[in-house]
Design a protein around this motif. Structure first.
Motif, short mmCIF file in Angstrom:
data_model
loop_
_atom_site.label_atom_id
_atom_site.label_comp_id
_atom_site.label_asym_id
_atom_site.label_seq_id
_atom_site.Cartn_x
_atom_site.Cartn_y
_atom_site.Cartn_z
N LEU A 1 5.72 14.78 38.67
CA LEU A 1 6.81 15.03 37.74
C LEU A 1 7.94 15.72 38.49
O LEU A 1 7.73 16.76 39.11
CB LEU A 1 6.34 15.91 36.58
N VAL A 2 9.12 15.12 38.46
CA VAL A 2 10.28 15.68 39.16
C VAL A 2 11.10 16.50 38.17
O VAL A 2 11.54 16.01 37.14
CB VAL A 2 11.15 14.57 39.77
N LEU A 3 11.30 17.78 38.49
CA LEU A 3 12.03 18.71 37.65
C LEU A 3 13.25 19.19 38.42
O LEU A 3 13.12 19.77 39.50
CB LEU A 3 11.13 19.89 37.29
N THR A 4 14.45 18.93 37.88
CA THR A 4 15.65 19.21 38.67
C THR A 4 16.86 19.48 37.80
O THR A 4 16.83 19.23 36.59
CB THR A 4 15.96 18.02 39.60
N THR A 5 17.91 20.00 38.41
CA THR A 5 19.18 20.22 37.71
C THR A 5 20.11 19.04 37.86
O THR A 5 21.16 18.99 37.24
CB THR A 5 19.89 21.47 38.26
N GLY B 1 0.67 9.05 31.38
CA GLY B 1 1.93 8.57 30.82
C GLY B 1 3.10 8.71 31.77
O GLY B 1 2.97 9.24 32.87
N VAL B 2 4.25 8.19 31.34
CA VAL B 2 5.48 8.29 32.10
C VAL B 2 6.52 9.00 31.24
O VAL B 2 6.68 8.68 30.07
CB VAL B 2 6.01 6.90 32.50
N VAL B 3 7.22 9.99 31.83
CA VAL B 3 8.20 10.78 31.09
C VAL B 3 9.55 10.67 31.75
O VAL B 3 9.68 10.87 32.96
CB VAL B 3 7.78 12.27 31.03
N LEU B 4 10.56 10.34 30.97
CA LEU B 4 11.92 10.24 31.49
C LEU B 4 12.87 10.92 30.52
O LEU B 4 12.95 10.53 29.36
CB LEU B 4 12.32 8.78 31.67
N ASP B 5 13.55 11.97 30.98
CA ASP B 5 14.50 12.70 30.14
C ASP B 5 15.52 11.72 29.57
O ASP B 5 16.12 10.94 30.32
CB ASP B 5 15.21 13.77 30.99
N PRO B 6 15.74 11.72 28.24
CA PRO B 6 16.69 10.77 27.64
C PRO B 6 18.08 10.83 28.24
O PRO B 6 18.80 9.83 28.26
CB PRO B 6 16.72 11.21 26.16
N ARG B 7 18.45 12.00 28.77
CA ARG B 7 19.79 12.15 29.34
C ARG B 7 19.96 11.43 30.68
O ARG B 7 21.09 11.21 31.13
CB ARG B 7 20.12 13.64 29.50
N ASP C 1 10.68 19.94 42.69
CA ASP C 1 12.13 19.87 42.60
C ASP C 1 12.58 18.60 43.32
O ASP C 1 11.86 18.06 44.16
CB ASP C 1 12.74 21.11 43.27
N ALA C 2 13.77 18.12 42.98
CA ALA C 2 14.28 16.89 43.61
C ALA C 2 15.06 17.21 44.88
O ALA C 2 14.82 16.63 45.94
CB ALA C 2 15.16 16.11 42.63
N GLY D 1 7.54 10.96 36.27
CA GLY D 1 8.50 11.50 35.32
C GLY D 1 9.66 12.19 36.00
O GLY D 1 9.58 12.58 37.17
N TYR D 2 10.75 12.30 35.25
CA TYR D 2 11.97 12.94 35.77
C TYR D 2 12.62 13.66 34.59
O TYR D 2 13.05 13.02 33.63
CB TYR D 2 12.92 11.87 36.33
N ILE D 3 12.66 14.99 34.64
CA ILE D 3 13.29 15.75 33.58
C ILE D 3 14.18 16.84 34.16
O ILE D 3 13.98 17.28 35.30
CB ILE D 3 12.26 16.37 32.61
N LEU D 4 15.16 17.27 33.37
CA LEU D 4 16.10 18.29 33.82
C LEU D 4 15.54 19.68 33.56
O LEU D 4 14.76 19.90 32.64
CB LEU D 4 17.45 18.10 33.11
N LYS D 5 15.99 20.65 34.36
CA LYS D 5 15.42 21.99 34.30
C LYS D 5 15.80 22.78 33.06
O LYS D 5 15.22 23.84 32.80
CB LYS D 5 15.84 22.79 35.55
#
Length: 222
Positions: free
Chosen positions: A79-83, A122-128, A54-55, A100-104
């Motif tokens: 991988l950072v998973l957060t709201t 790889g690297v993952v980045l939420d498009p938002r 979590d962030a 990576g950084y994606i929303l929950k």
């Protein structure tokens, strides 16, 4: 089969993530923690392939986890998973080396795919939140170029941008010089740079878009 360490300060969310991810074939949750300060010890004990954190956590945030693990395990993807979709937080996390950084609110399948991608380098980045990774259009385009780099390559890239040679990079990162040479060769290929000097200048601009690029007198050997 990726071995995963999960970190979230909310026990209900942590347990839910564990149960969810265990439904995907090949995923193994080796450890969980509600305290980011335990991440280093847990990585040392369980040797996970990926850390999902979590962030926003009290006392020791996701950014603290990324910084701390990056010092000791620079090739371990996080991988950072957060709201939260805070611009400064996204920028800080990616600059610190998060894979990576994606929303929950992503689907379980999207989360599993993100974990798989970072486990494979790889690297993952939420498009938002992608637009927050850098603060100006030129830097945003440069960030897309850097997104193809693995965490290990990005760590080497930062030192190449500073003008360090392979021996200096190997000493700083505690790597074999041959390993560094392989990373540099990969950087040259991925970023389509014709030589080490061009690569260093390109990386300096991409990693520090607000800073002037220092002159380079000679191209270090790679």
């Amino acid at each position: 089969m990726p071995k995963i360490l999960l970190i979230d300060d909310h026990r209900v969310i942590l347990d839910g993530l564990k149960l969810l991810l265990e439904t995907f074939e090949g995923f193994e949750i080796v450890a969980t923690s509600t305290d980011g300060r335990r991440a280093n010890a847990l990585v040392r004990k369980w040797e996970p392939d990926v850390v999902v954190t979590d962030a926003a956590m009290p006392e020791f945030s996701g950014l603290d986890v990324v910084h701390d693990l990056g010092k000791h395990y620079p090739q371990l993807p996080i991988l950072v998973l957060t709201t939260f979709d805070d611009a400064s937080l996204v920028h800080s996390l990616m600059k610190a080396g998060a894979a990576g950084y994606i929303l929950k609110d992503v689907s379980p399948e999207q989360l599993a795919e993100a974990i798989t991608q970072v486990a494979q380098g790889g690297v993952v980045l939420d498009p938002r939140v992608a637009r927050f990774a850098y603060t100006n259009p030129a830097a945003a385009q440069q960030s897309q170029e850097l997104a193809i780099l693995t965490r290990a390559e990005r760590t080497v890239a930062e030192l190449v941008a500073q003008g360090a040679n392979n021996a200096e990079i190997a000493s700083t990162l505690h790597l074999a010089e041959g390993t560094v040479k392989n990373h540099v060769s990969s950087l040259l290929r991925k970023l389509q740079a014709r030589d080490r000097t061009v690569l260093a200048l390109h990386l300096a601009r991409a990693l520090n878009p607000q800073d002037p690029v220092p002159g380079t007198d000679a191209a270090p050997r790679y």
